[in-house]
Design an enzyme around this catalytic site. Structure first.
Site, mmCIF file in Angstrom:
data_model
loop_
_atom_site.group_PDB
_atom_site.id
_atom_site.type_symbol
_atom_site.label_atom_id
_atom_site.label_comp_id
_atom_site.label_asym_id
_atom_site.label_seq_id
_atom_site.Cartn_x
_atom_site.Cartn_y
_atom_site.Cartn_z
ATOM 1 N NE ARG A 110 -4.223 1.777 0.716
ATOM 2 C CZ ARG A 110 -5.194 2.126 0.016
ATOM 3 N NH1 ARG A 110 -4.931 1.665 -1.293
ATOM 4 N NH2 ARG A 110 -6.168 2.797 0.176
ATOM 5 C CB THR A 383 -9.138 -1.114 -7.639
ATOM 6 O OG1 THR A 383 -9.237 -0.076 -7.051
ATOM 7 C CG2 THR A 383 -8.383 -2.127 -7.031
ATOM 8 C CD GLU A 422 -4.866 4.354 -3.421
ATOM 9 O OE1 GLU A 422 -6.156 4.057 -3.297
ATOM 10 O OE2 GLU A 422 -4.035 4.003 -4.402
ATOM 11 C CG ASP A 425 -8.552 5.208 -0.698
ATOM 12 O OD1 ASP A 425 -9.507 5.613 -0.946
ATOM 13 O OD2 ASP A 425 -7.902 4.151 -1.130
HETATM 14 N N1 GLY Z 1 -8.147 3.038 -3.382
HETATM 15 C C1 GLY Z 1 -9.126 2.118 -3.139
HETATM 16 C C2 GLY Z 1 -9.066 1.206 -2.046
HETATM 17 O O1 GLY Z 1 -7.744 0.982 -1.704
HETATM 18 O O2 GLY Z 1 -9.890 0.945 -1.433
#
Ligand code: GLY
Length: 572
Positions: A110, A383, A422, A425
């Site tokens: 991540r 995704t 990202e 998020d």
């Molecule tokens: N960027 C979408 C997720 O990681 O849930």
């Protein structure tokens, strides 16, 4: 930062200890050991969102690679042919199962926040969220995790040198490919944003327009970046030429990355979450994904009911109520485990689920307002996910993302790398929803070096005779898609049926059930409406890629979501 159990959790725990047997069909079944060591002679199965990627994985298997080498090949190829969904400028989460010793591991690649992250950058002068900064351009991008994750998988779990696993992707980038309709539409849809940055426009809008059908499209800059990773591993991306170019491009466009942010990035191995349900062992994603916690919580709640004996409306009612409660907890508690102490023992406990079950009425929806929190928006769709089983029974479930379609729309000049967006998020503004309508708390606040919470839920469903590798894109809907896929697999459905199955989704807020056309018959819709549910039709969502293995029949199967023609599930 630490999260203490709040009054509501404490009250629920008390309720649990006082009450509730752990009942019916989910009685913590003797789940399968998951040691999948039977050889599947000459067979392997891959399902991914793009046929070039599936073929790249099969090519690497044919050269003597295992499922993990194939995973590297598929992910890298998707970076070239499906950049709208994932790539080396983004990150991934994977659950791997090694057949030789039954080892299950979660690979956390991540993205992280740069050290200089400042939540003020994501606010308008009036204090409202600045959605553009959160979703577009260099400030929306976290430090990419995908290159480090691929290097880690190749080194620790693969059989082939990284250069061999990356070879198909590099070849496709150098020789070119025909962008499929989905990619052409994604570029056209993001044209205005891509035009804002010269390197993005040069790459994706040749001659000022999205690529036309039938053109052969090459990606020499990304090929060069992959070649540096192939020959130098982490050093080829997080240090040296590529790192310098990434930082220079980001900073020139108003971003805040430093060479130190890149040099300090590490992909991590973590212990997956496991939950037993109706004789199957589900191995899924731990934080910094919320997916596995939610799936485990939902299955623990459902294990108190015999869903197989219920009519469709009652069964759906219990599944929605379980979803509602799991998403509520997601908002409150979860974040990066390296920064936040989370009450995982409580959330994953069957006793906690017992207490939640007691708050569910048999014939009535619980309004989310009775389980307090705030408003939200439509769930989103991005995704990518792929699933692999090789001839030795090794398995890889990999969900990879640049977040929103075409990520930040920002290509770092000279690298070919499209950066993720990202940062959205994170709970950038507490109690304001992100692009998926998800709310966040302090647990998911942005801090330098911290990973943003994800919904990605790559999962294995391991039974004594049957096993599935499953996952899907779709923002917050990932969790409910994977959950429904797991339930359908346990009910005996094939890979094709699971991928095609119509879907529904509830995420606590907004307090509506998203329904795909045809998921419920008229009587079920009517019964659910009478129970108090608001059913909201939505265009089909998800892009599920599933492989299954029936050990008794020694048969593999692979299916790509029929909603999207670009995918390919193939057994070889
Ligand atoms: N960027 C979408 C997720 O990681 O849930």
């Amino acid at each position: 930062m630490s999260l203490s159990m709040n009054w509501r959790a404490a009250a629920l725990c008390l309720l649990l200890v006082a009450g509730g047997a752990f009942a019916a069909d989910g009685a913590p079944a003797k789940a399968a050991s998951g040691h999948a060591s039977t050889r599947i002679p000459g067979h392997a199965a891959i399902a991914s969102a793009n046929f070039h990627a599936t073929e790249a994985g099969l090519e690497v298997l044919a050269r003597g690679g295992n499922a993990f080498d194939a995973a590297v090949a598929v992910a890298a190829t998707l970076s070239i042919v499906e950049p709208e969904s994932s790539g080396i400028g983004g990150g991934f989460m994977a659950v791997l199962h090694r057949a030789s010793d039954g080892h299950d591991v979660f690979i956390d690649a991540r993205e992280t926040a740069p050290a200089a992250v400042d939540a003020q950058d994501y606010l308008n002068p009036d204090g409202s969220p600045d959605r553009d900064t959160a979703l577009k351009g260099p400030l929306s991008a976290g430090i990419p995790g995908e290159p480090a994750g691929l290097v880690l998988i190749a080194k620790r779990y693969g059989r082939l040198p990284l250069a061999q696993s990356l070879a198909p992707a590099i070849r496709i980038a150098r020789e070119g490919f025909e962008p499929d309709e989905r990619l052409r539409e994604a570029i056209a849809g993001m044209q205005e944003d891509l035009q804002r940055w010269p390197a993005s426009a040069a790459k994706y809008l040749p001659g000022g327009k999205p690529p036309a059908a039938g053109v052969i499209w090459k990606d020499p800059d990304q090929a060069r970046t992959l070649e540096l990773i192939a020959s130098h591993g982490d050093q080829g991306f997080y240090h040296g030429e590529t790192a310098r170019k990434l930082v220079a491009a980001v900073r020139a466009a108003g971003g805040n990355w430093t060479l130190a942010d890149l040099a300090s990035y590490r992909a991590k191995e973590r212990t997956p979450i496991t939950v037993d349900y109706r004789g199957y062992r589900i191995v899924t994603a731990p934080p910094p994904s919320s997916g596995g916690v939610a799936i485990a919580e939902i299955l623990n709640i459902l294990s108190g009911y015999d869903l197989t004996k219920m009519d469709a409306a009652t069964r759906t009612h219990y599944v929605i109520e379980a979803m509602r409660r799991a998403f509520r907890d997601h908002n409150d508690y979860l974040g990066d485990p390296d920064f936040v102490k989370m009450p995982l023992d409580m959330l994953l406990s069957p006793f906690y689920a017992d207490g939640l079950r007691q708050s569910i009425l048999p014939d009535k929806a619980t309004p989310s307002s009775m389980l307090p929190r705030a408003e939200a928006a439509e769930p989103g769709m991005h995704t990518t996910h792929f699933s692999i089983i090789d001839a030795d029974g090794n398995m890889a479930a990999v969900t990879s993302t640049v977040n929103y379609t075409m990520g930040s729309s920002f290509v770092a000049e000279g690298t070919g790398v499209l950066l993720n967006d990202e940062m959205d998020d994170f709970a950038l503004v507490p109690d304001k929803p992100n692009v998926y309508g998800l709310l966040g708390s302090k647990a998911n606040a942005p801090v330098g070096g911290k990973r943003m919470l994800s919904s990605m839920s790559p999962s294995l469903v391991i039974g004594a005779d049957r096993t599935a590798v499953i996952g899907s894109p779709g923002g917050s809907t990932i969790i409910t898609q994977v959950l429904e896929g797991i339930l359908h697999f346990i009910d005996g459905e094939s890979a094709q049926q699971i991928a095609a199955h119509k879907r529904f989704h509830h995420q606590y807020l907004p307090d509506v059930v998203n329904v795909e056309t045809g998921v419920f018959d008229a009587a079920t819709s009517d019964a659910l409406t009478k129970m108090g549910y608001t059913l909201k039709p939505r265009e089909a969502w998800g892009f599920m890629n599933v492989v299954t293995w029936d050990r008794k029949a020694n048969q593999l199967d692979a299916a790509s979501d029929p909603r999207r023609p670009s995918g390919l599930g193939k057994v070889q």
